[in-house]
Scaffold this active site. Structure first.
Site, PDB file in Angstrom:
ATOM      1  CE  LYS A  18     -11.794 -72.565  32.613  1.00  0.00           C
ATOM      2  NZ  LYS A  18     -13.166 -72.597  32.174  1.00  0.00           N
ATOM      3  CG  ASP A  67     -15.079 -76.208  31.935  1.00  0.00           C
ATOM      4  OD1 ASP A  67     -15.386 -76.478  33.009  1.00  0.00           O
ATOM      5  OD2 ASP A  67     -14.405 -75.235  31.371  1.00  0.00           O
TER       6      ASP A  67
HETATM    7  P1  NDP Z   1     -14.129 -65.999  27.627  1.00  0.00           P
HETATM    8  O1  NDP Z   1     -13.649 -64.786  28.252  1.00  0.00           O
HETATM    9  O2  NDP Z   1     -13.136 -66.966  27.083  1.00  0.00           O
HETATM   10  O3  NDP Z   1     -15.349 -65.612  26.452  1.00  0.00           O
HETATM   11  C1  NDP Z   1     -16.237 -64.770  26.572  1.00  0.00           C
HETATM   12  C2  NDP Z   1     -17.321 -64.819  25.539  1.00  0.00           C
HETATM   13  O4  NDP Z   1     -18.367 -63.990  25.777  1.00  0.00           O
HETATM   14  C3  NDP Z   1     -16.482 -64.239  24.332  1.00  0.00           C
HETATM   15  O5  NDP Z   1     -17.098 -64.817  23.156  1.00  0.00           O
HETATM   16  C4  NDP Z   1     -17.013 -62.811  24.313  1.00  0.00           C
HETATM   17  O6  NDP Z   1     -17.604 -62.115  22.722  1.00  0.00           O
HETATM   18  C5  NDP Z   1     -18.502 -62.905  24.733  1.00  0.00           C
HETATM   19  N1  NDP Z   1     -18.863 -61.506  25.347  1.00  0.00           N
HETATM   20  C6  NDP Z   1     -18.248 -60.941  26.341  1.00  0.00           C
HETATM   21  N2  NDP Z   1     -19.174 -59.596  26.825  1.00  0.00           N
HETATM   22  C7  NDP Z   1     -19.826 -59.661  25.926  1.00  0.00           C
HETATM   23  C8  NDP Z   1     -21.140 -58.706  25.787  1.00  0.00           C
HETATM   24  N3  NDP Z   1     -21.037 -57.685  26.563  1.00  0.00           N
HETATM   25  N4  NDP Z   1     -21.789 -58.866  24.687  1.00  0.00           N
HETATM   26  C9  NDP Z   1     -21.683 -59.873  24.105  1.00  0.00           C
HETATM   27  N5  NDP Z   1     -20.850 -60.979  24.027  1.00  0.00           N
HETATM   28  C10 NDP Z   1     -19.873 -60.934  25.070  1.00  0.00           C
HETATM   29  O7  NDP Z   1     -15.087 -66.531  28.848  1.00  0.00           O
HETATM   30  P2  NDP Z   1     -15.329 -68.034  28.985  1.00  0.00           P
HETATM   31  O8  NDP Z   1     -15.779 -68.698  27.736  1.00  0.00           O
HETATM   32  O9  NDP Z   1     -14.376 -68.728  29.599  1.00  0.00           O
HETATM   33  O10 NDP Z   1     -16.721 -68.057  30.032  1.00  0.00           O
HETATM   34  C11 NDP Z   1     -17.913 -67.457  29.702  1.00  0.00           C
HETATM   35  C12 NDP Z   1     -19.055 -67.451  30.723  1.00  0.00           C
HETATM   36  O11 NDP Z   1     -19.252 -68.901  30.901  1.00  0.00           O
HETATM   37  C13 NDP Z   1     -18.247 -66.802  32.022  1.00  0.00           C
HETATM   38  O12 NDP Z   1     -19.036 -66.188  32.687  1.00  0.00           O
HETATM   39  C14 NDP Z   1     -17.890 -68.233  32.905  1.00  0.00           C
HETATM   40  O13 NDP Z   1     -18.112 -67.645  34.268  1.00  0.00           O
HETATM   41  C15 NDP Z   1     -19.030 -69.116  32.421  1.00  0.00           C
HETATM   42  N6  NDP Z   1     -18.458 -70.506  32.827  1.00  0.00           N
HETATM   43  C16 NDP Z   1     -19.195 -71.163  33.551  1.00  0.00           C
HETATM   44  C17 NDP Z   1     -18.967 -72.626  33.710  1.00  0.00           C
HETATM   45  C18 NDP Z   1     -19.622 -73.434  34.776  1.00  0.00           C
HETATM   46  O14 NDP Z   1     -19.267 -74.402  35.257  1.00  0.00           O
HETATM   47  N7  NDP Z   1     -21.078 -72.943  35.033  1.00  0.00           N
HETATM   48  C19 NDP Z   1     -17.638 -72.896  33.101  1.00  0.00           C
HETATM   49  C20 NDP Z   1     -17.030 -72.091  32.300  1.00  0.00           C
HETATM   50  C21 NDP Z   1     -17.497 -70.801  32.201  1.00  0.00           C
HETATM   51  P3  NDP Z   1     -15.913 -61.561  21.960  1.00  0.00           P
HETATM   52  O15 NDP Z   1     -15.478 -62.739  21.351  1.00  0.00           O
HETATM   53  O16 NDP Z   1     -16.817 -60.696  21.368  1.00  0.00           O
HETATM   54  O17 NDP Z   1     -15.062 -60.869  23.078  1.00  0.00           O
END
Ligand code: NDP
Length: 288
Positions: free
Chosen positions: A74, A110
């Protein structure tokens, strides 16, 4: 699998991602094309990060109508496109590409999808306080939409606090919304949550049934909506705890639906058949 007949007139739309087998978008979009009697087909493309630029060129070369873009492309796809919508520019990420006679236009639906899902719940984030957990692509799209919607204050909490701080600095200058970055363990602090109208999980925590982080659910006002962007057949632990505290809850299905419906309209310039798309989404999630 049934799609309408493929012919010489068929136009192709797709989705670029890695992995891609989990995507629910083909079911939703192909149902919409069928209902609208459009000679379009929507297919998944596994695109490895190293091949992204070639894949983008292929949108022109193969005369695709456009594509959706999902993890992990993205943000990186932005550099390969010809023009961006204000929203895509603001969040530095694209989830929808439209091929306008070889000119590739990137948009991000989104944030708009998220706001539409709130509107359905009669919740306006205008002048309200919002807590956003996570600082990845989805959090950025939400932040941009919350600023545009005139939220009073957004607090971002992230595992890597430096990322939340960068986000807060970047977005602070863009509107009147007060934006703060705090460590993730502040979620235990009742003071953080006492005026929140909305708490959103923008992390994948809970996707595989794991426990959510410690959070003072009961410190929120009674009407505070707990919103998990994840969509699973069962409630995530984040939503289970919120429900146990008698707070309203919402999962990511309606946002997924609305972002897809907006993309459909960008490609076809036709209003999306929302009910048919919702039914298709429900069916495909049931068969997960
Ligand atoms: P990214 O990979 O860009 O970001 C993930 C975020 O989650 C980061 O801030 C990361 O922190 C944090 N994170 C990951 N694992 C953990 C953990 N174990 N504990 C605490 N924090 C954690 O993903 P996206 O932002 O693209 O997506 C996030 C979620 O939203 C996904 O699961 C996706 O499926 C969902 N989503 C749903 C949509 C919908 O239409 N319903 C649309 C877009 C996304 P750090 O910075 O520390 O790595």
């Amino acid at each position: 699998m049934s799609t309408h007949a493929i012919s010489g007139q068929t136009r192709v739309v797709g989705i670029f991602g890695d992995p891609i087998t989990h995507t629910r978008s083909p079911a939703m979009q192909n149902a919409a094309f069928r209902v609208r009697h459009l000679p379009y087909v929507y297919v998944p493309f596994l695109v490895r990060p190293a091949d992204l630029s070639k894949a983008v060129h292929s949108i022109r070369a193969l005369n695709l109508v456009g594509v959706n873009v999902t993890v992990p492309h993205k943000e990186r796809i932005v550099r390969y496109l010809d023009a961006l919508s204000a929203e895509a520019n603001l969040c530095g990420a694209v989830n929808t590409v439209v091929n306008c006679d070889g000119t590739l236009f990137g948009d991000n639906t989104d944030g708009r999808g998220f706001l539409l899902s709130l509107q359905e719940r009669c919740l306006s984030p205008r002048r309200r306080e919002v807590v956003v957990i996570g600082a990845g692509g989805a959090a950025r799209a939400l932040l941009a939409s919350l600023i545009r919607a005139g939220s009073a204050r957004v607090t971002i909490l992230n595992r890597t606090q430096a990322k939340a701080q960068v986000l807060a600095r970047t977005y602070r200058s863009l509107g009147k919304t007060r934006i703060e970055a705090l460590p993730l363990d502040t979620l235990r602090d009742p003071a953080l949550l006492q005026n929140a109208a909305l708490v959103v999980n923008c992390t994948p925590v809970g996707l595989h049934g794991e426990q959510f982080l410690p959070l003072a659910y009961a410190a929120t006002p009674r009407g505070c909506l707990f919103y998990d962007l994840l969509y699973r057949p069962e409630l995530t632990s984040f939503l289970r705890h919120a429900r146990a505290a008698q707070r309203p809850i919402l999962d990511g299905r309606r946002m997924l639906l609305h972002q897809g419906a907006l993309a459909f309209s960008l490609w076809t310039r036709t209003p999306a058949p929302l009910d048919a798309m919702a039914q298709a989404l429900k069916r495909t999630l049931r068969n997960q």
